[in-house]
Scaffold this motif. Structure first.
Motif, PDB file in Angstrom:
ATOM      1  N   VAL A  35       0.849  -1.199   0.000  1.00 25.55           N
ATOM      2  CA  VAL A  35       0.000   0.000   0.000  1.00 25.55           C
ATOM      3  C   VAL A  35       0.883   1.247   0.000  1.00 25.55           C
ATOM      4  N   LYS A  37      -0.022   4.442  -0.750  1.00 25.68           N
ATOM      5  CA  LYS A  37      -0.709   5.730  -0.587  1.00 25.68           C
ATOM      6  C   LYS A  37       0.155   6.691   0.215  1.00 25.68           C
ATOM      7  N   ASN A  58      -5.400   4.434  -2.169  1.00 22.97           N
ATOM      8  CA  ASN A  58      -6.769   4.682  -1.707  1.00 22.97           C
ATOM      9  C   ASN A  58      -7.437   5.895  -2.334  1.00 22.97           C
ATOM     10  N   ILE A  82      -8.124   0.622  -3.041  1.00 22.54           N
ATOM     11  CA  ILE A  82      -8.554   0.110  -1.740  1.00 22.54           C
ATOM     12  C   ILE A  82      -9.294   1.159  -0.925  1.00 22.54           C
ATOM     13  N   MET A 164     -13.492  -7.756   0.664  1.00 23.03           N
ATOM     14  CA  MET A 164     -12.451  -7.015   1.378  1.00 23.03           C
ATOM     15  C   MET A 164     -13.059  -6.463   2.657  1.00 23.03           C
ATOM     16  N   ILE A 166     -12.002  -4.189   6.584  1.00 26.74           N
ATOM     17  CA  ILE A 166     -11.111  -3.575   7.574  1.00 26.74           C
ATOM     18  C   ILE A 166     -11.788  -3.774   8.928  1.00 26.74           C
ATOM     19  N   MET A 196      -3.673  -6.091   7.492  1.00 24.06           N
ATOM     20  CA  MET A 196      -2.873  -4.919   7.187  1.00 24.06           C
ATOM     21  C   MET A 196      -1.559  -5.019   7.992  1.00 24.06           C
ATOM     22  N   SER A 197      -0.818  -3.916   8.104  1.00 22.70           N
ATOM     23  CA  SER A 197       0.496  -3.997   8.777  1.00 22.70           C
ATOM     24  C   SER A 197       0.412  -4.647  10.162  1.00 22.70           C
ATOM     25  N   ARG A 212      -2.941  -6.403   2.696  1.00 20.07           N
ATOM     26  CA  ARG A 212      -2.651  -5.043   2.230  1.00 20.07           C
ATOM     27  C   ARG A 212      -1.750  -4.367   3.257  1.00 20.07           C
ATOM     28  N   VAL A 213      -0.467  -4.275   2.936  1.00 19.10           N
ATOM     29  CA  VAL A 213       0.509  -3.810   3.920  1.00 19.10           C
ATOM     30  C   VAL A 213       1.146  -2.508   3.446  1.00 19.10           C
ATOM     31  N   GLY A 214       0.964  -1.449   4.246  1.00 22.41           N
ATOM     32  CA  GLY A 214       1.505  -0.141   3.883  1.00 22.41           C
ATOM     33  C   GLY A 214       2.655   0.274   4.770  1.00 22.41           C
ATOM     34  N   SER A 215       2.333   0.744   5.968  1.00 26.66           N
ATOM     35  CA  SER A 215       3.349   1.357   6.841  1.00 26.66           C
ATOM     36  C   SER A 215       4.462   0.389   7.215  1.00 26.66           C
ATOM     37  N   ARG A 221       3.040   7.098   7.867  1.00 27.72           N
ATOM     38  CA  ARG A 221       2.564   8.107   6.932  1.00 27.72           C
ATOM     39  C   ARG A 221       2.501   9.492   7.564  1.00 27.72           C
TER      40      ARG A 221
HETATM   41  C1  PLP Z   1      -3.955   2.368   4.369  1.00 26.07           C
HETATM   42  C2  PLP Z   1      -4.670   1.098   4.159  1.00 26.07           C
HETATM   43  C3  PLP Z   1      -4.028  -0.137   4.345  1.00 26.07           C
HETATM   44  C4  PLP Z   1      -2.592  -0.258   4.836  1.00 26.07           C
HETATM   45  O1  PLP Z   1      -2.534   0.108   6.185  1.00 26.07           O
HETATM   46  P1  PLP Z   1      -1.170  -0.128   7.020  1.00 26.07           P
HETATM   47  O2  PLP Z   1      -1.662  -0.198   8.423  1.00 26.07           O
HETATM   48  O3  PLP Z   1      -0.311   1.037   6.738  1.00 26.07           O
HETATM   49  O4  PLP Z   1      -0.593  -1.401   6.558  1.00 26.07           O
HETATM   50  C5  PLP Z   1      -4.735  -1.289   4.093  1.00 26.07           C
HETATM   51  N1  PLP Z   1      -6.020  -1.245   3.664  1.00 26.07           N
HETATM   52  C6  PLP Z   1      -6.675  -0.088   3.472  1.00 26.07           C
HETATM   53  C7  PLP Z   1      -8.080  -0.123   2.996  1.00 26.07           C
HETATM   54  C8  PLP Z   1      -6.022   1.114   3.719  1.00 26.07           C
HETATM   55  O5  PLP Z   1      -6.692   2.270   3.514  1.00 26.07           O
END
Ligand code: PLP
Length: 222
Positions: A35, A37, A58, A82, A164, A166, A196-197, A212-215, A221
């Motif tokens: 991820v 973003k 996103n 996402i 999907m 959250i 996620m992370s 879905r792994v971002g940070s 961020r």
């Molecule tokens: C930002 C986001 C993520 C990633 O989140 P992290 O905690 O940074 O891994 C995953 N899914 C969605 C829908 C997001 O908006």
């Protein structure tokens, strides 16, 4: 923790493989959506150079600003939307994304179907489920999810590939991951985008097919 995004990418890949093994799932059965973003092209490029090809964004506008350039440099990029989709952004989203994970209401489903026909482009589609039934959250309410998937198929003519979610912040995610798997069974969809992370390793035993792994890759961020 390692210090570059590429080190962290390798670490996340190893942790996914370990979690697949612990869950008696085949290696490679869980895809990593990185991820990106809020991160700029120059921060994403090393991760592309390290071989990562699946990315999540996103916001349509933000993705449109950086991905055409990156796609010209790297073949085989697969871009996932996402974040929530507004109907006035549907044409651009259908043109830009390979997977739209946030189909969550009839109006959007109708717009997507119209744009897919008009552009002759078929992004793969997931339905986002409001798994914690949090009124402020995006996603189709849990109880309506299976019926909505059926309407997407029968009324809107859309092939829905996955679900999907959250989970609510601050709760144990396991029961929510289990619930998404149960709804997928009822709705007859194969793919589960969850984790996620902070919780991707816990999503894998519950059948996540993508995380879905971002940070944990790109850093905080801010
Ligand atoms: C930002 C986001 C993520 C990633 O989140 P992290 O905690 O940074 O891994 C995953 N899914 C969605 C829908 C997001 O908006």
């Amino acid at each position: 923790m390692s210090d570059t995004a590429v080190d962290r990418l390798r670490d996340i890949r190893a942790r996914i493989r370990a979690a697949e093994g612990d869950a008696d799932r085949p290696a490679g059965s869980v895809e990593l959506v990185a991820v990106s973003k809020t991160f700029d092209a120059h921060e994403i490029r090393p991760v592309l150079e390290a071989g990562q090809r699946i990315f999540g964004e996103n916001r349509v506008q933000e993705a449109a600003g950086k991905w055409p350039e990156l796609r010209a440099e790297f073949a085989g990029v697969e871009l996932h939307l996402i974040g929530p989709l507004q109907s006035n952004k549907t044409a651009e989203a259908v043109a830009l994304f390979d997977v739209i994970e946030t189909v969550d209401r009839d109006k959007i489903a109708r717009e997507i179907a119209k744009e897919m026909a008009r552009q002759n482009r078929r992004p793969r589609l997931y339905v986002q489920v409001d798994i914690g039934e949090e009124a402020q959250k995006a996603g189709i309410p849990l109880r309506e999810a299976a019926a909505f998937v059926a309407r997407c198929r029968e009324e809107h003519g859309l092939a829905i590939e996955g679900l999907m979610c959250i989970p609510p912040v601050g709760e144990h995610p396991g029961p929510y991951f289990a619930l998404l798997g149960k709804i997928a069974g009822e709705a007859g969809v194969e793919k589960l985008s969850m984790g996620m992370s902070g919780d991707f390793e816990r999503a894998i035993p519950f059948g996540a097919t993508s995380v879905r792994v971002g940070s944990a890759i790109f850093g905080s961020r801010g």
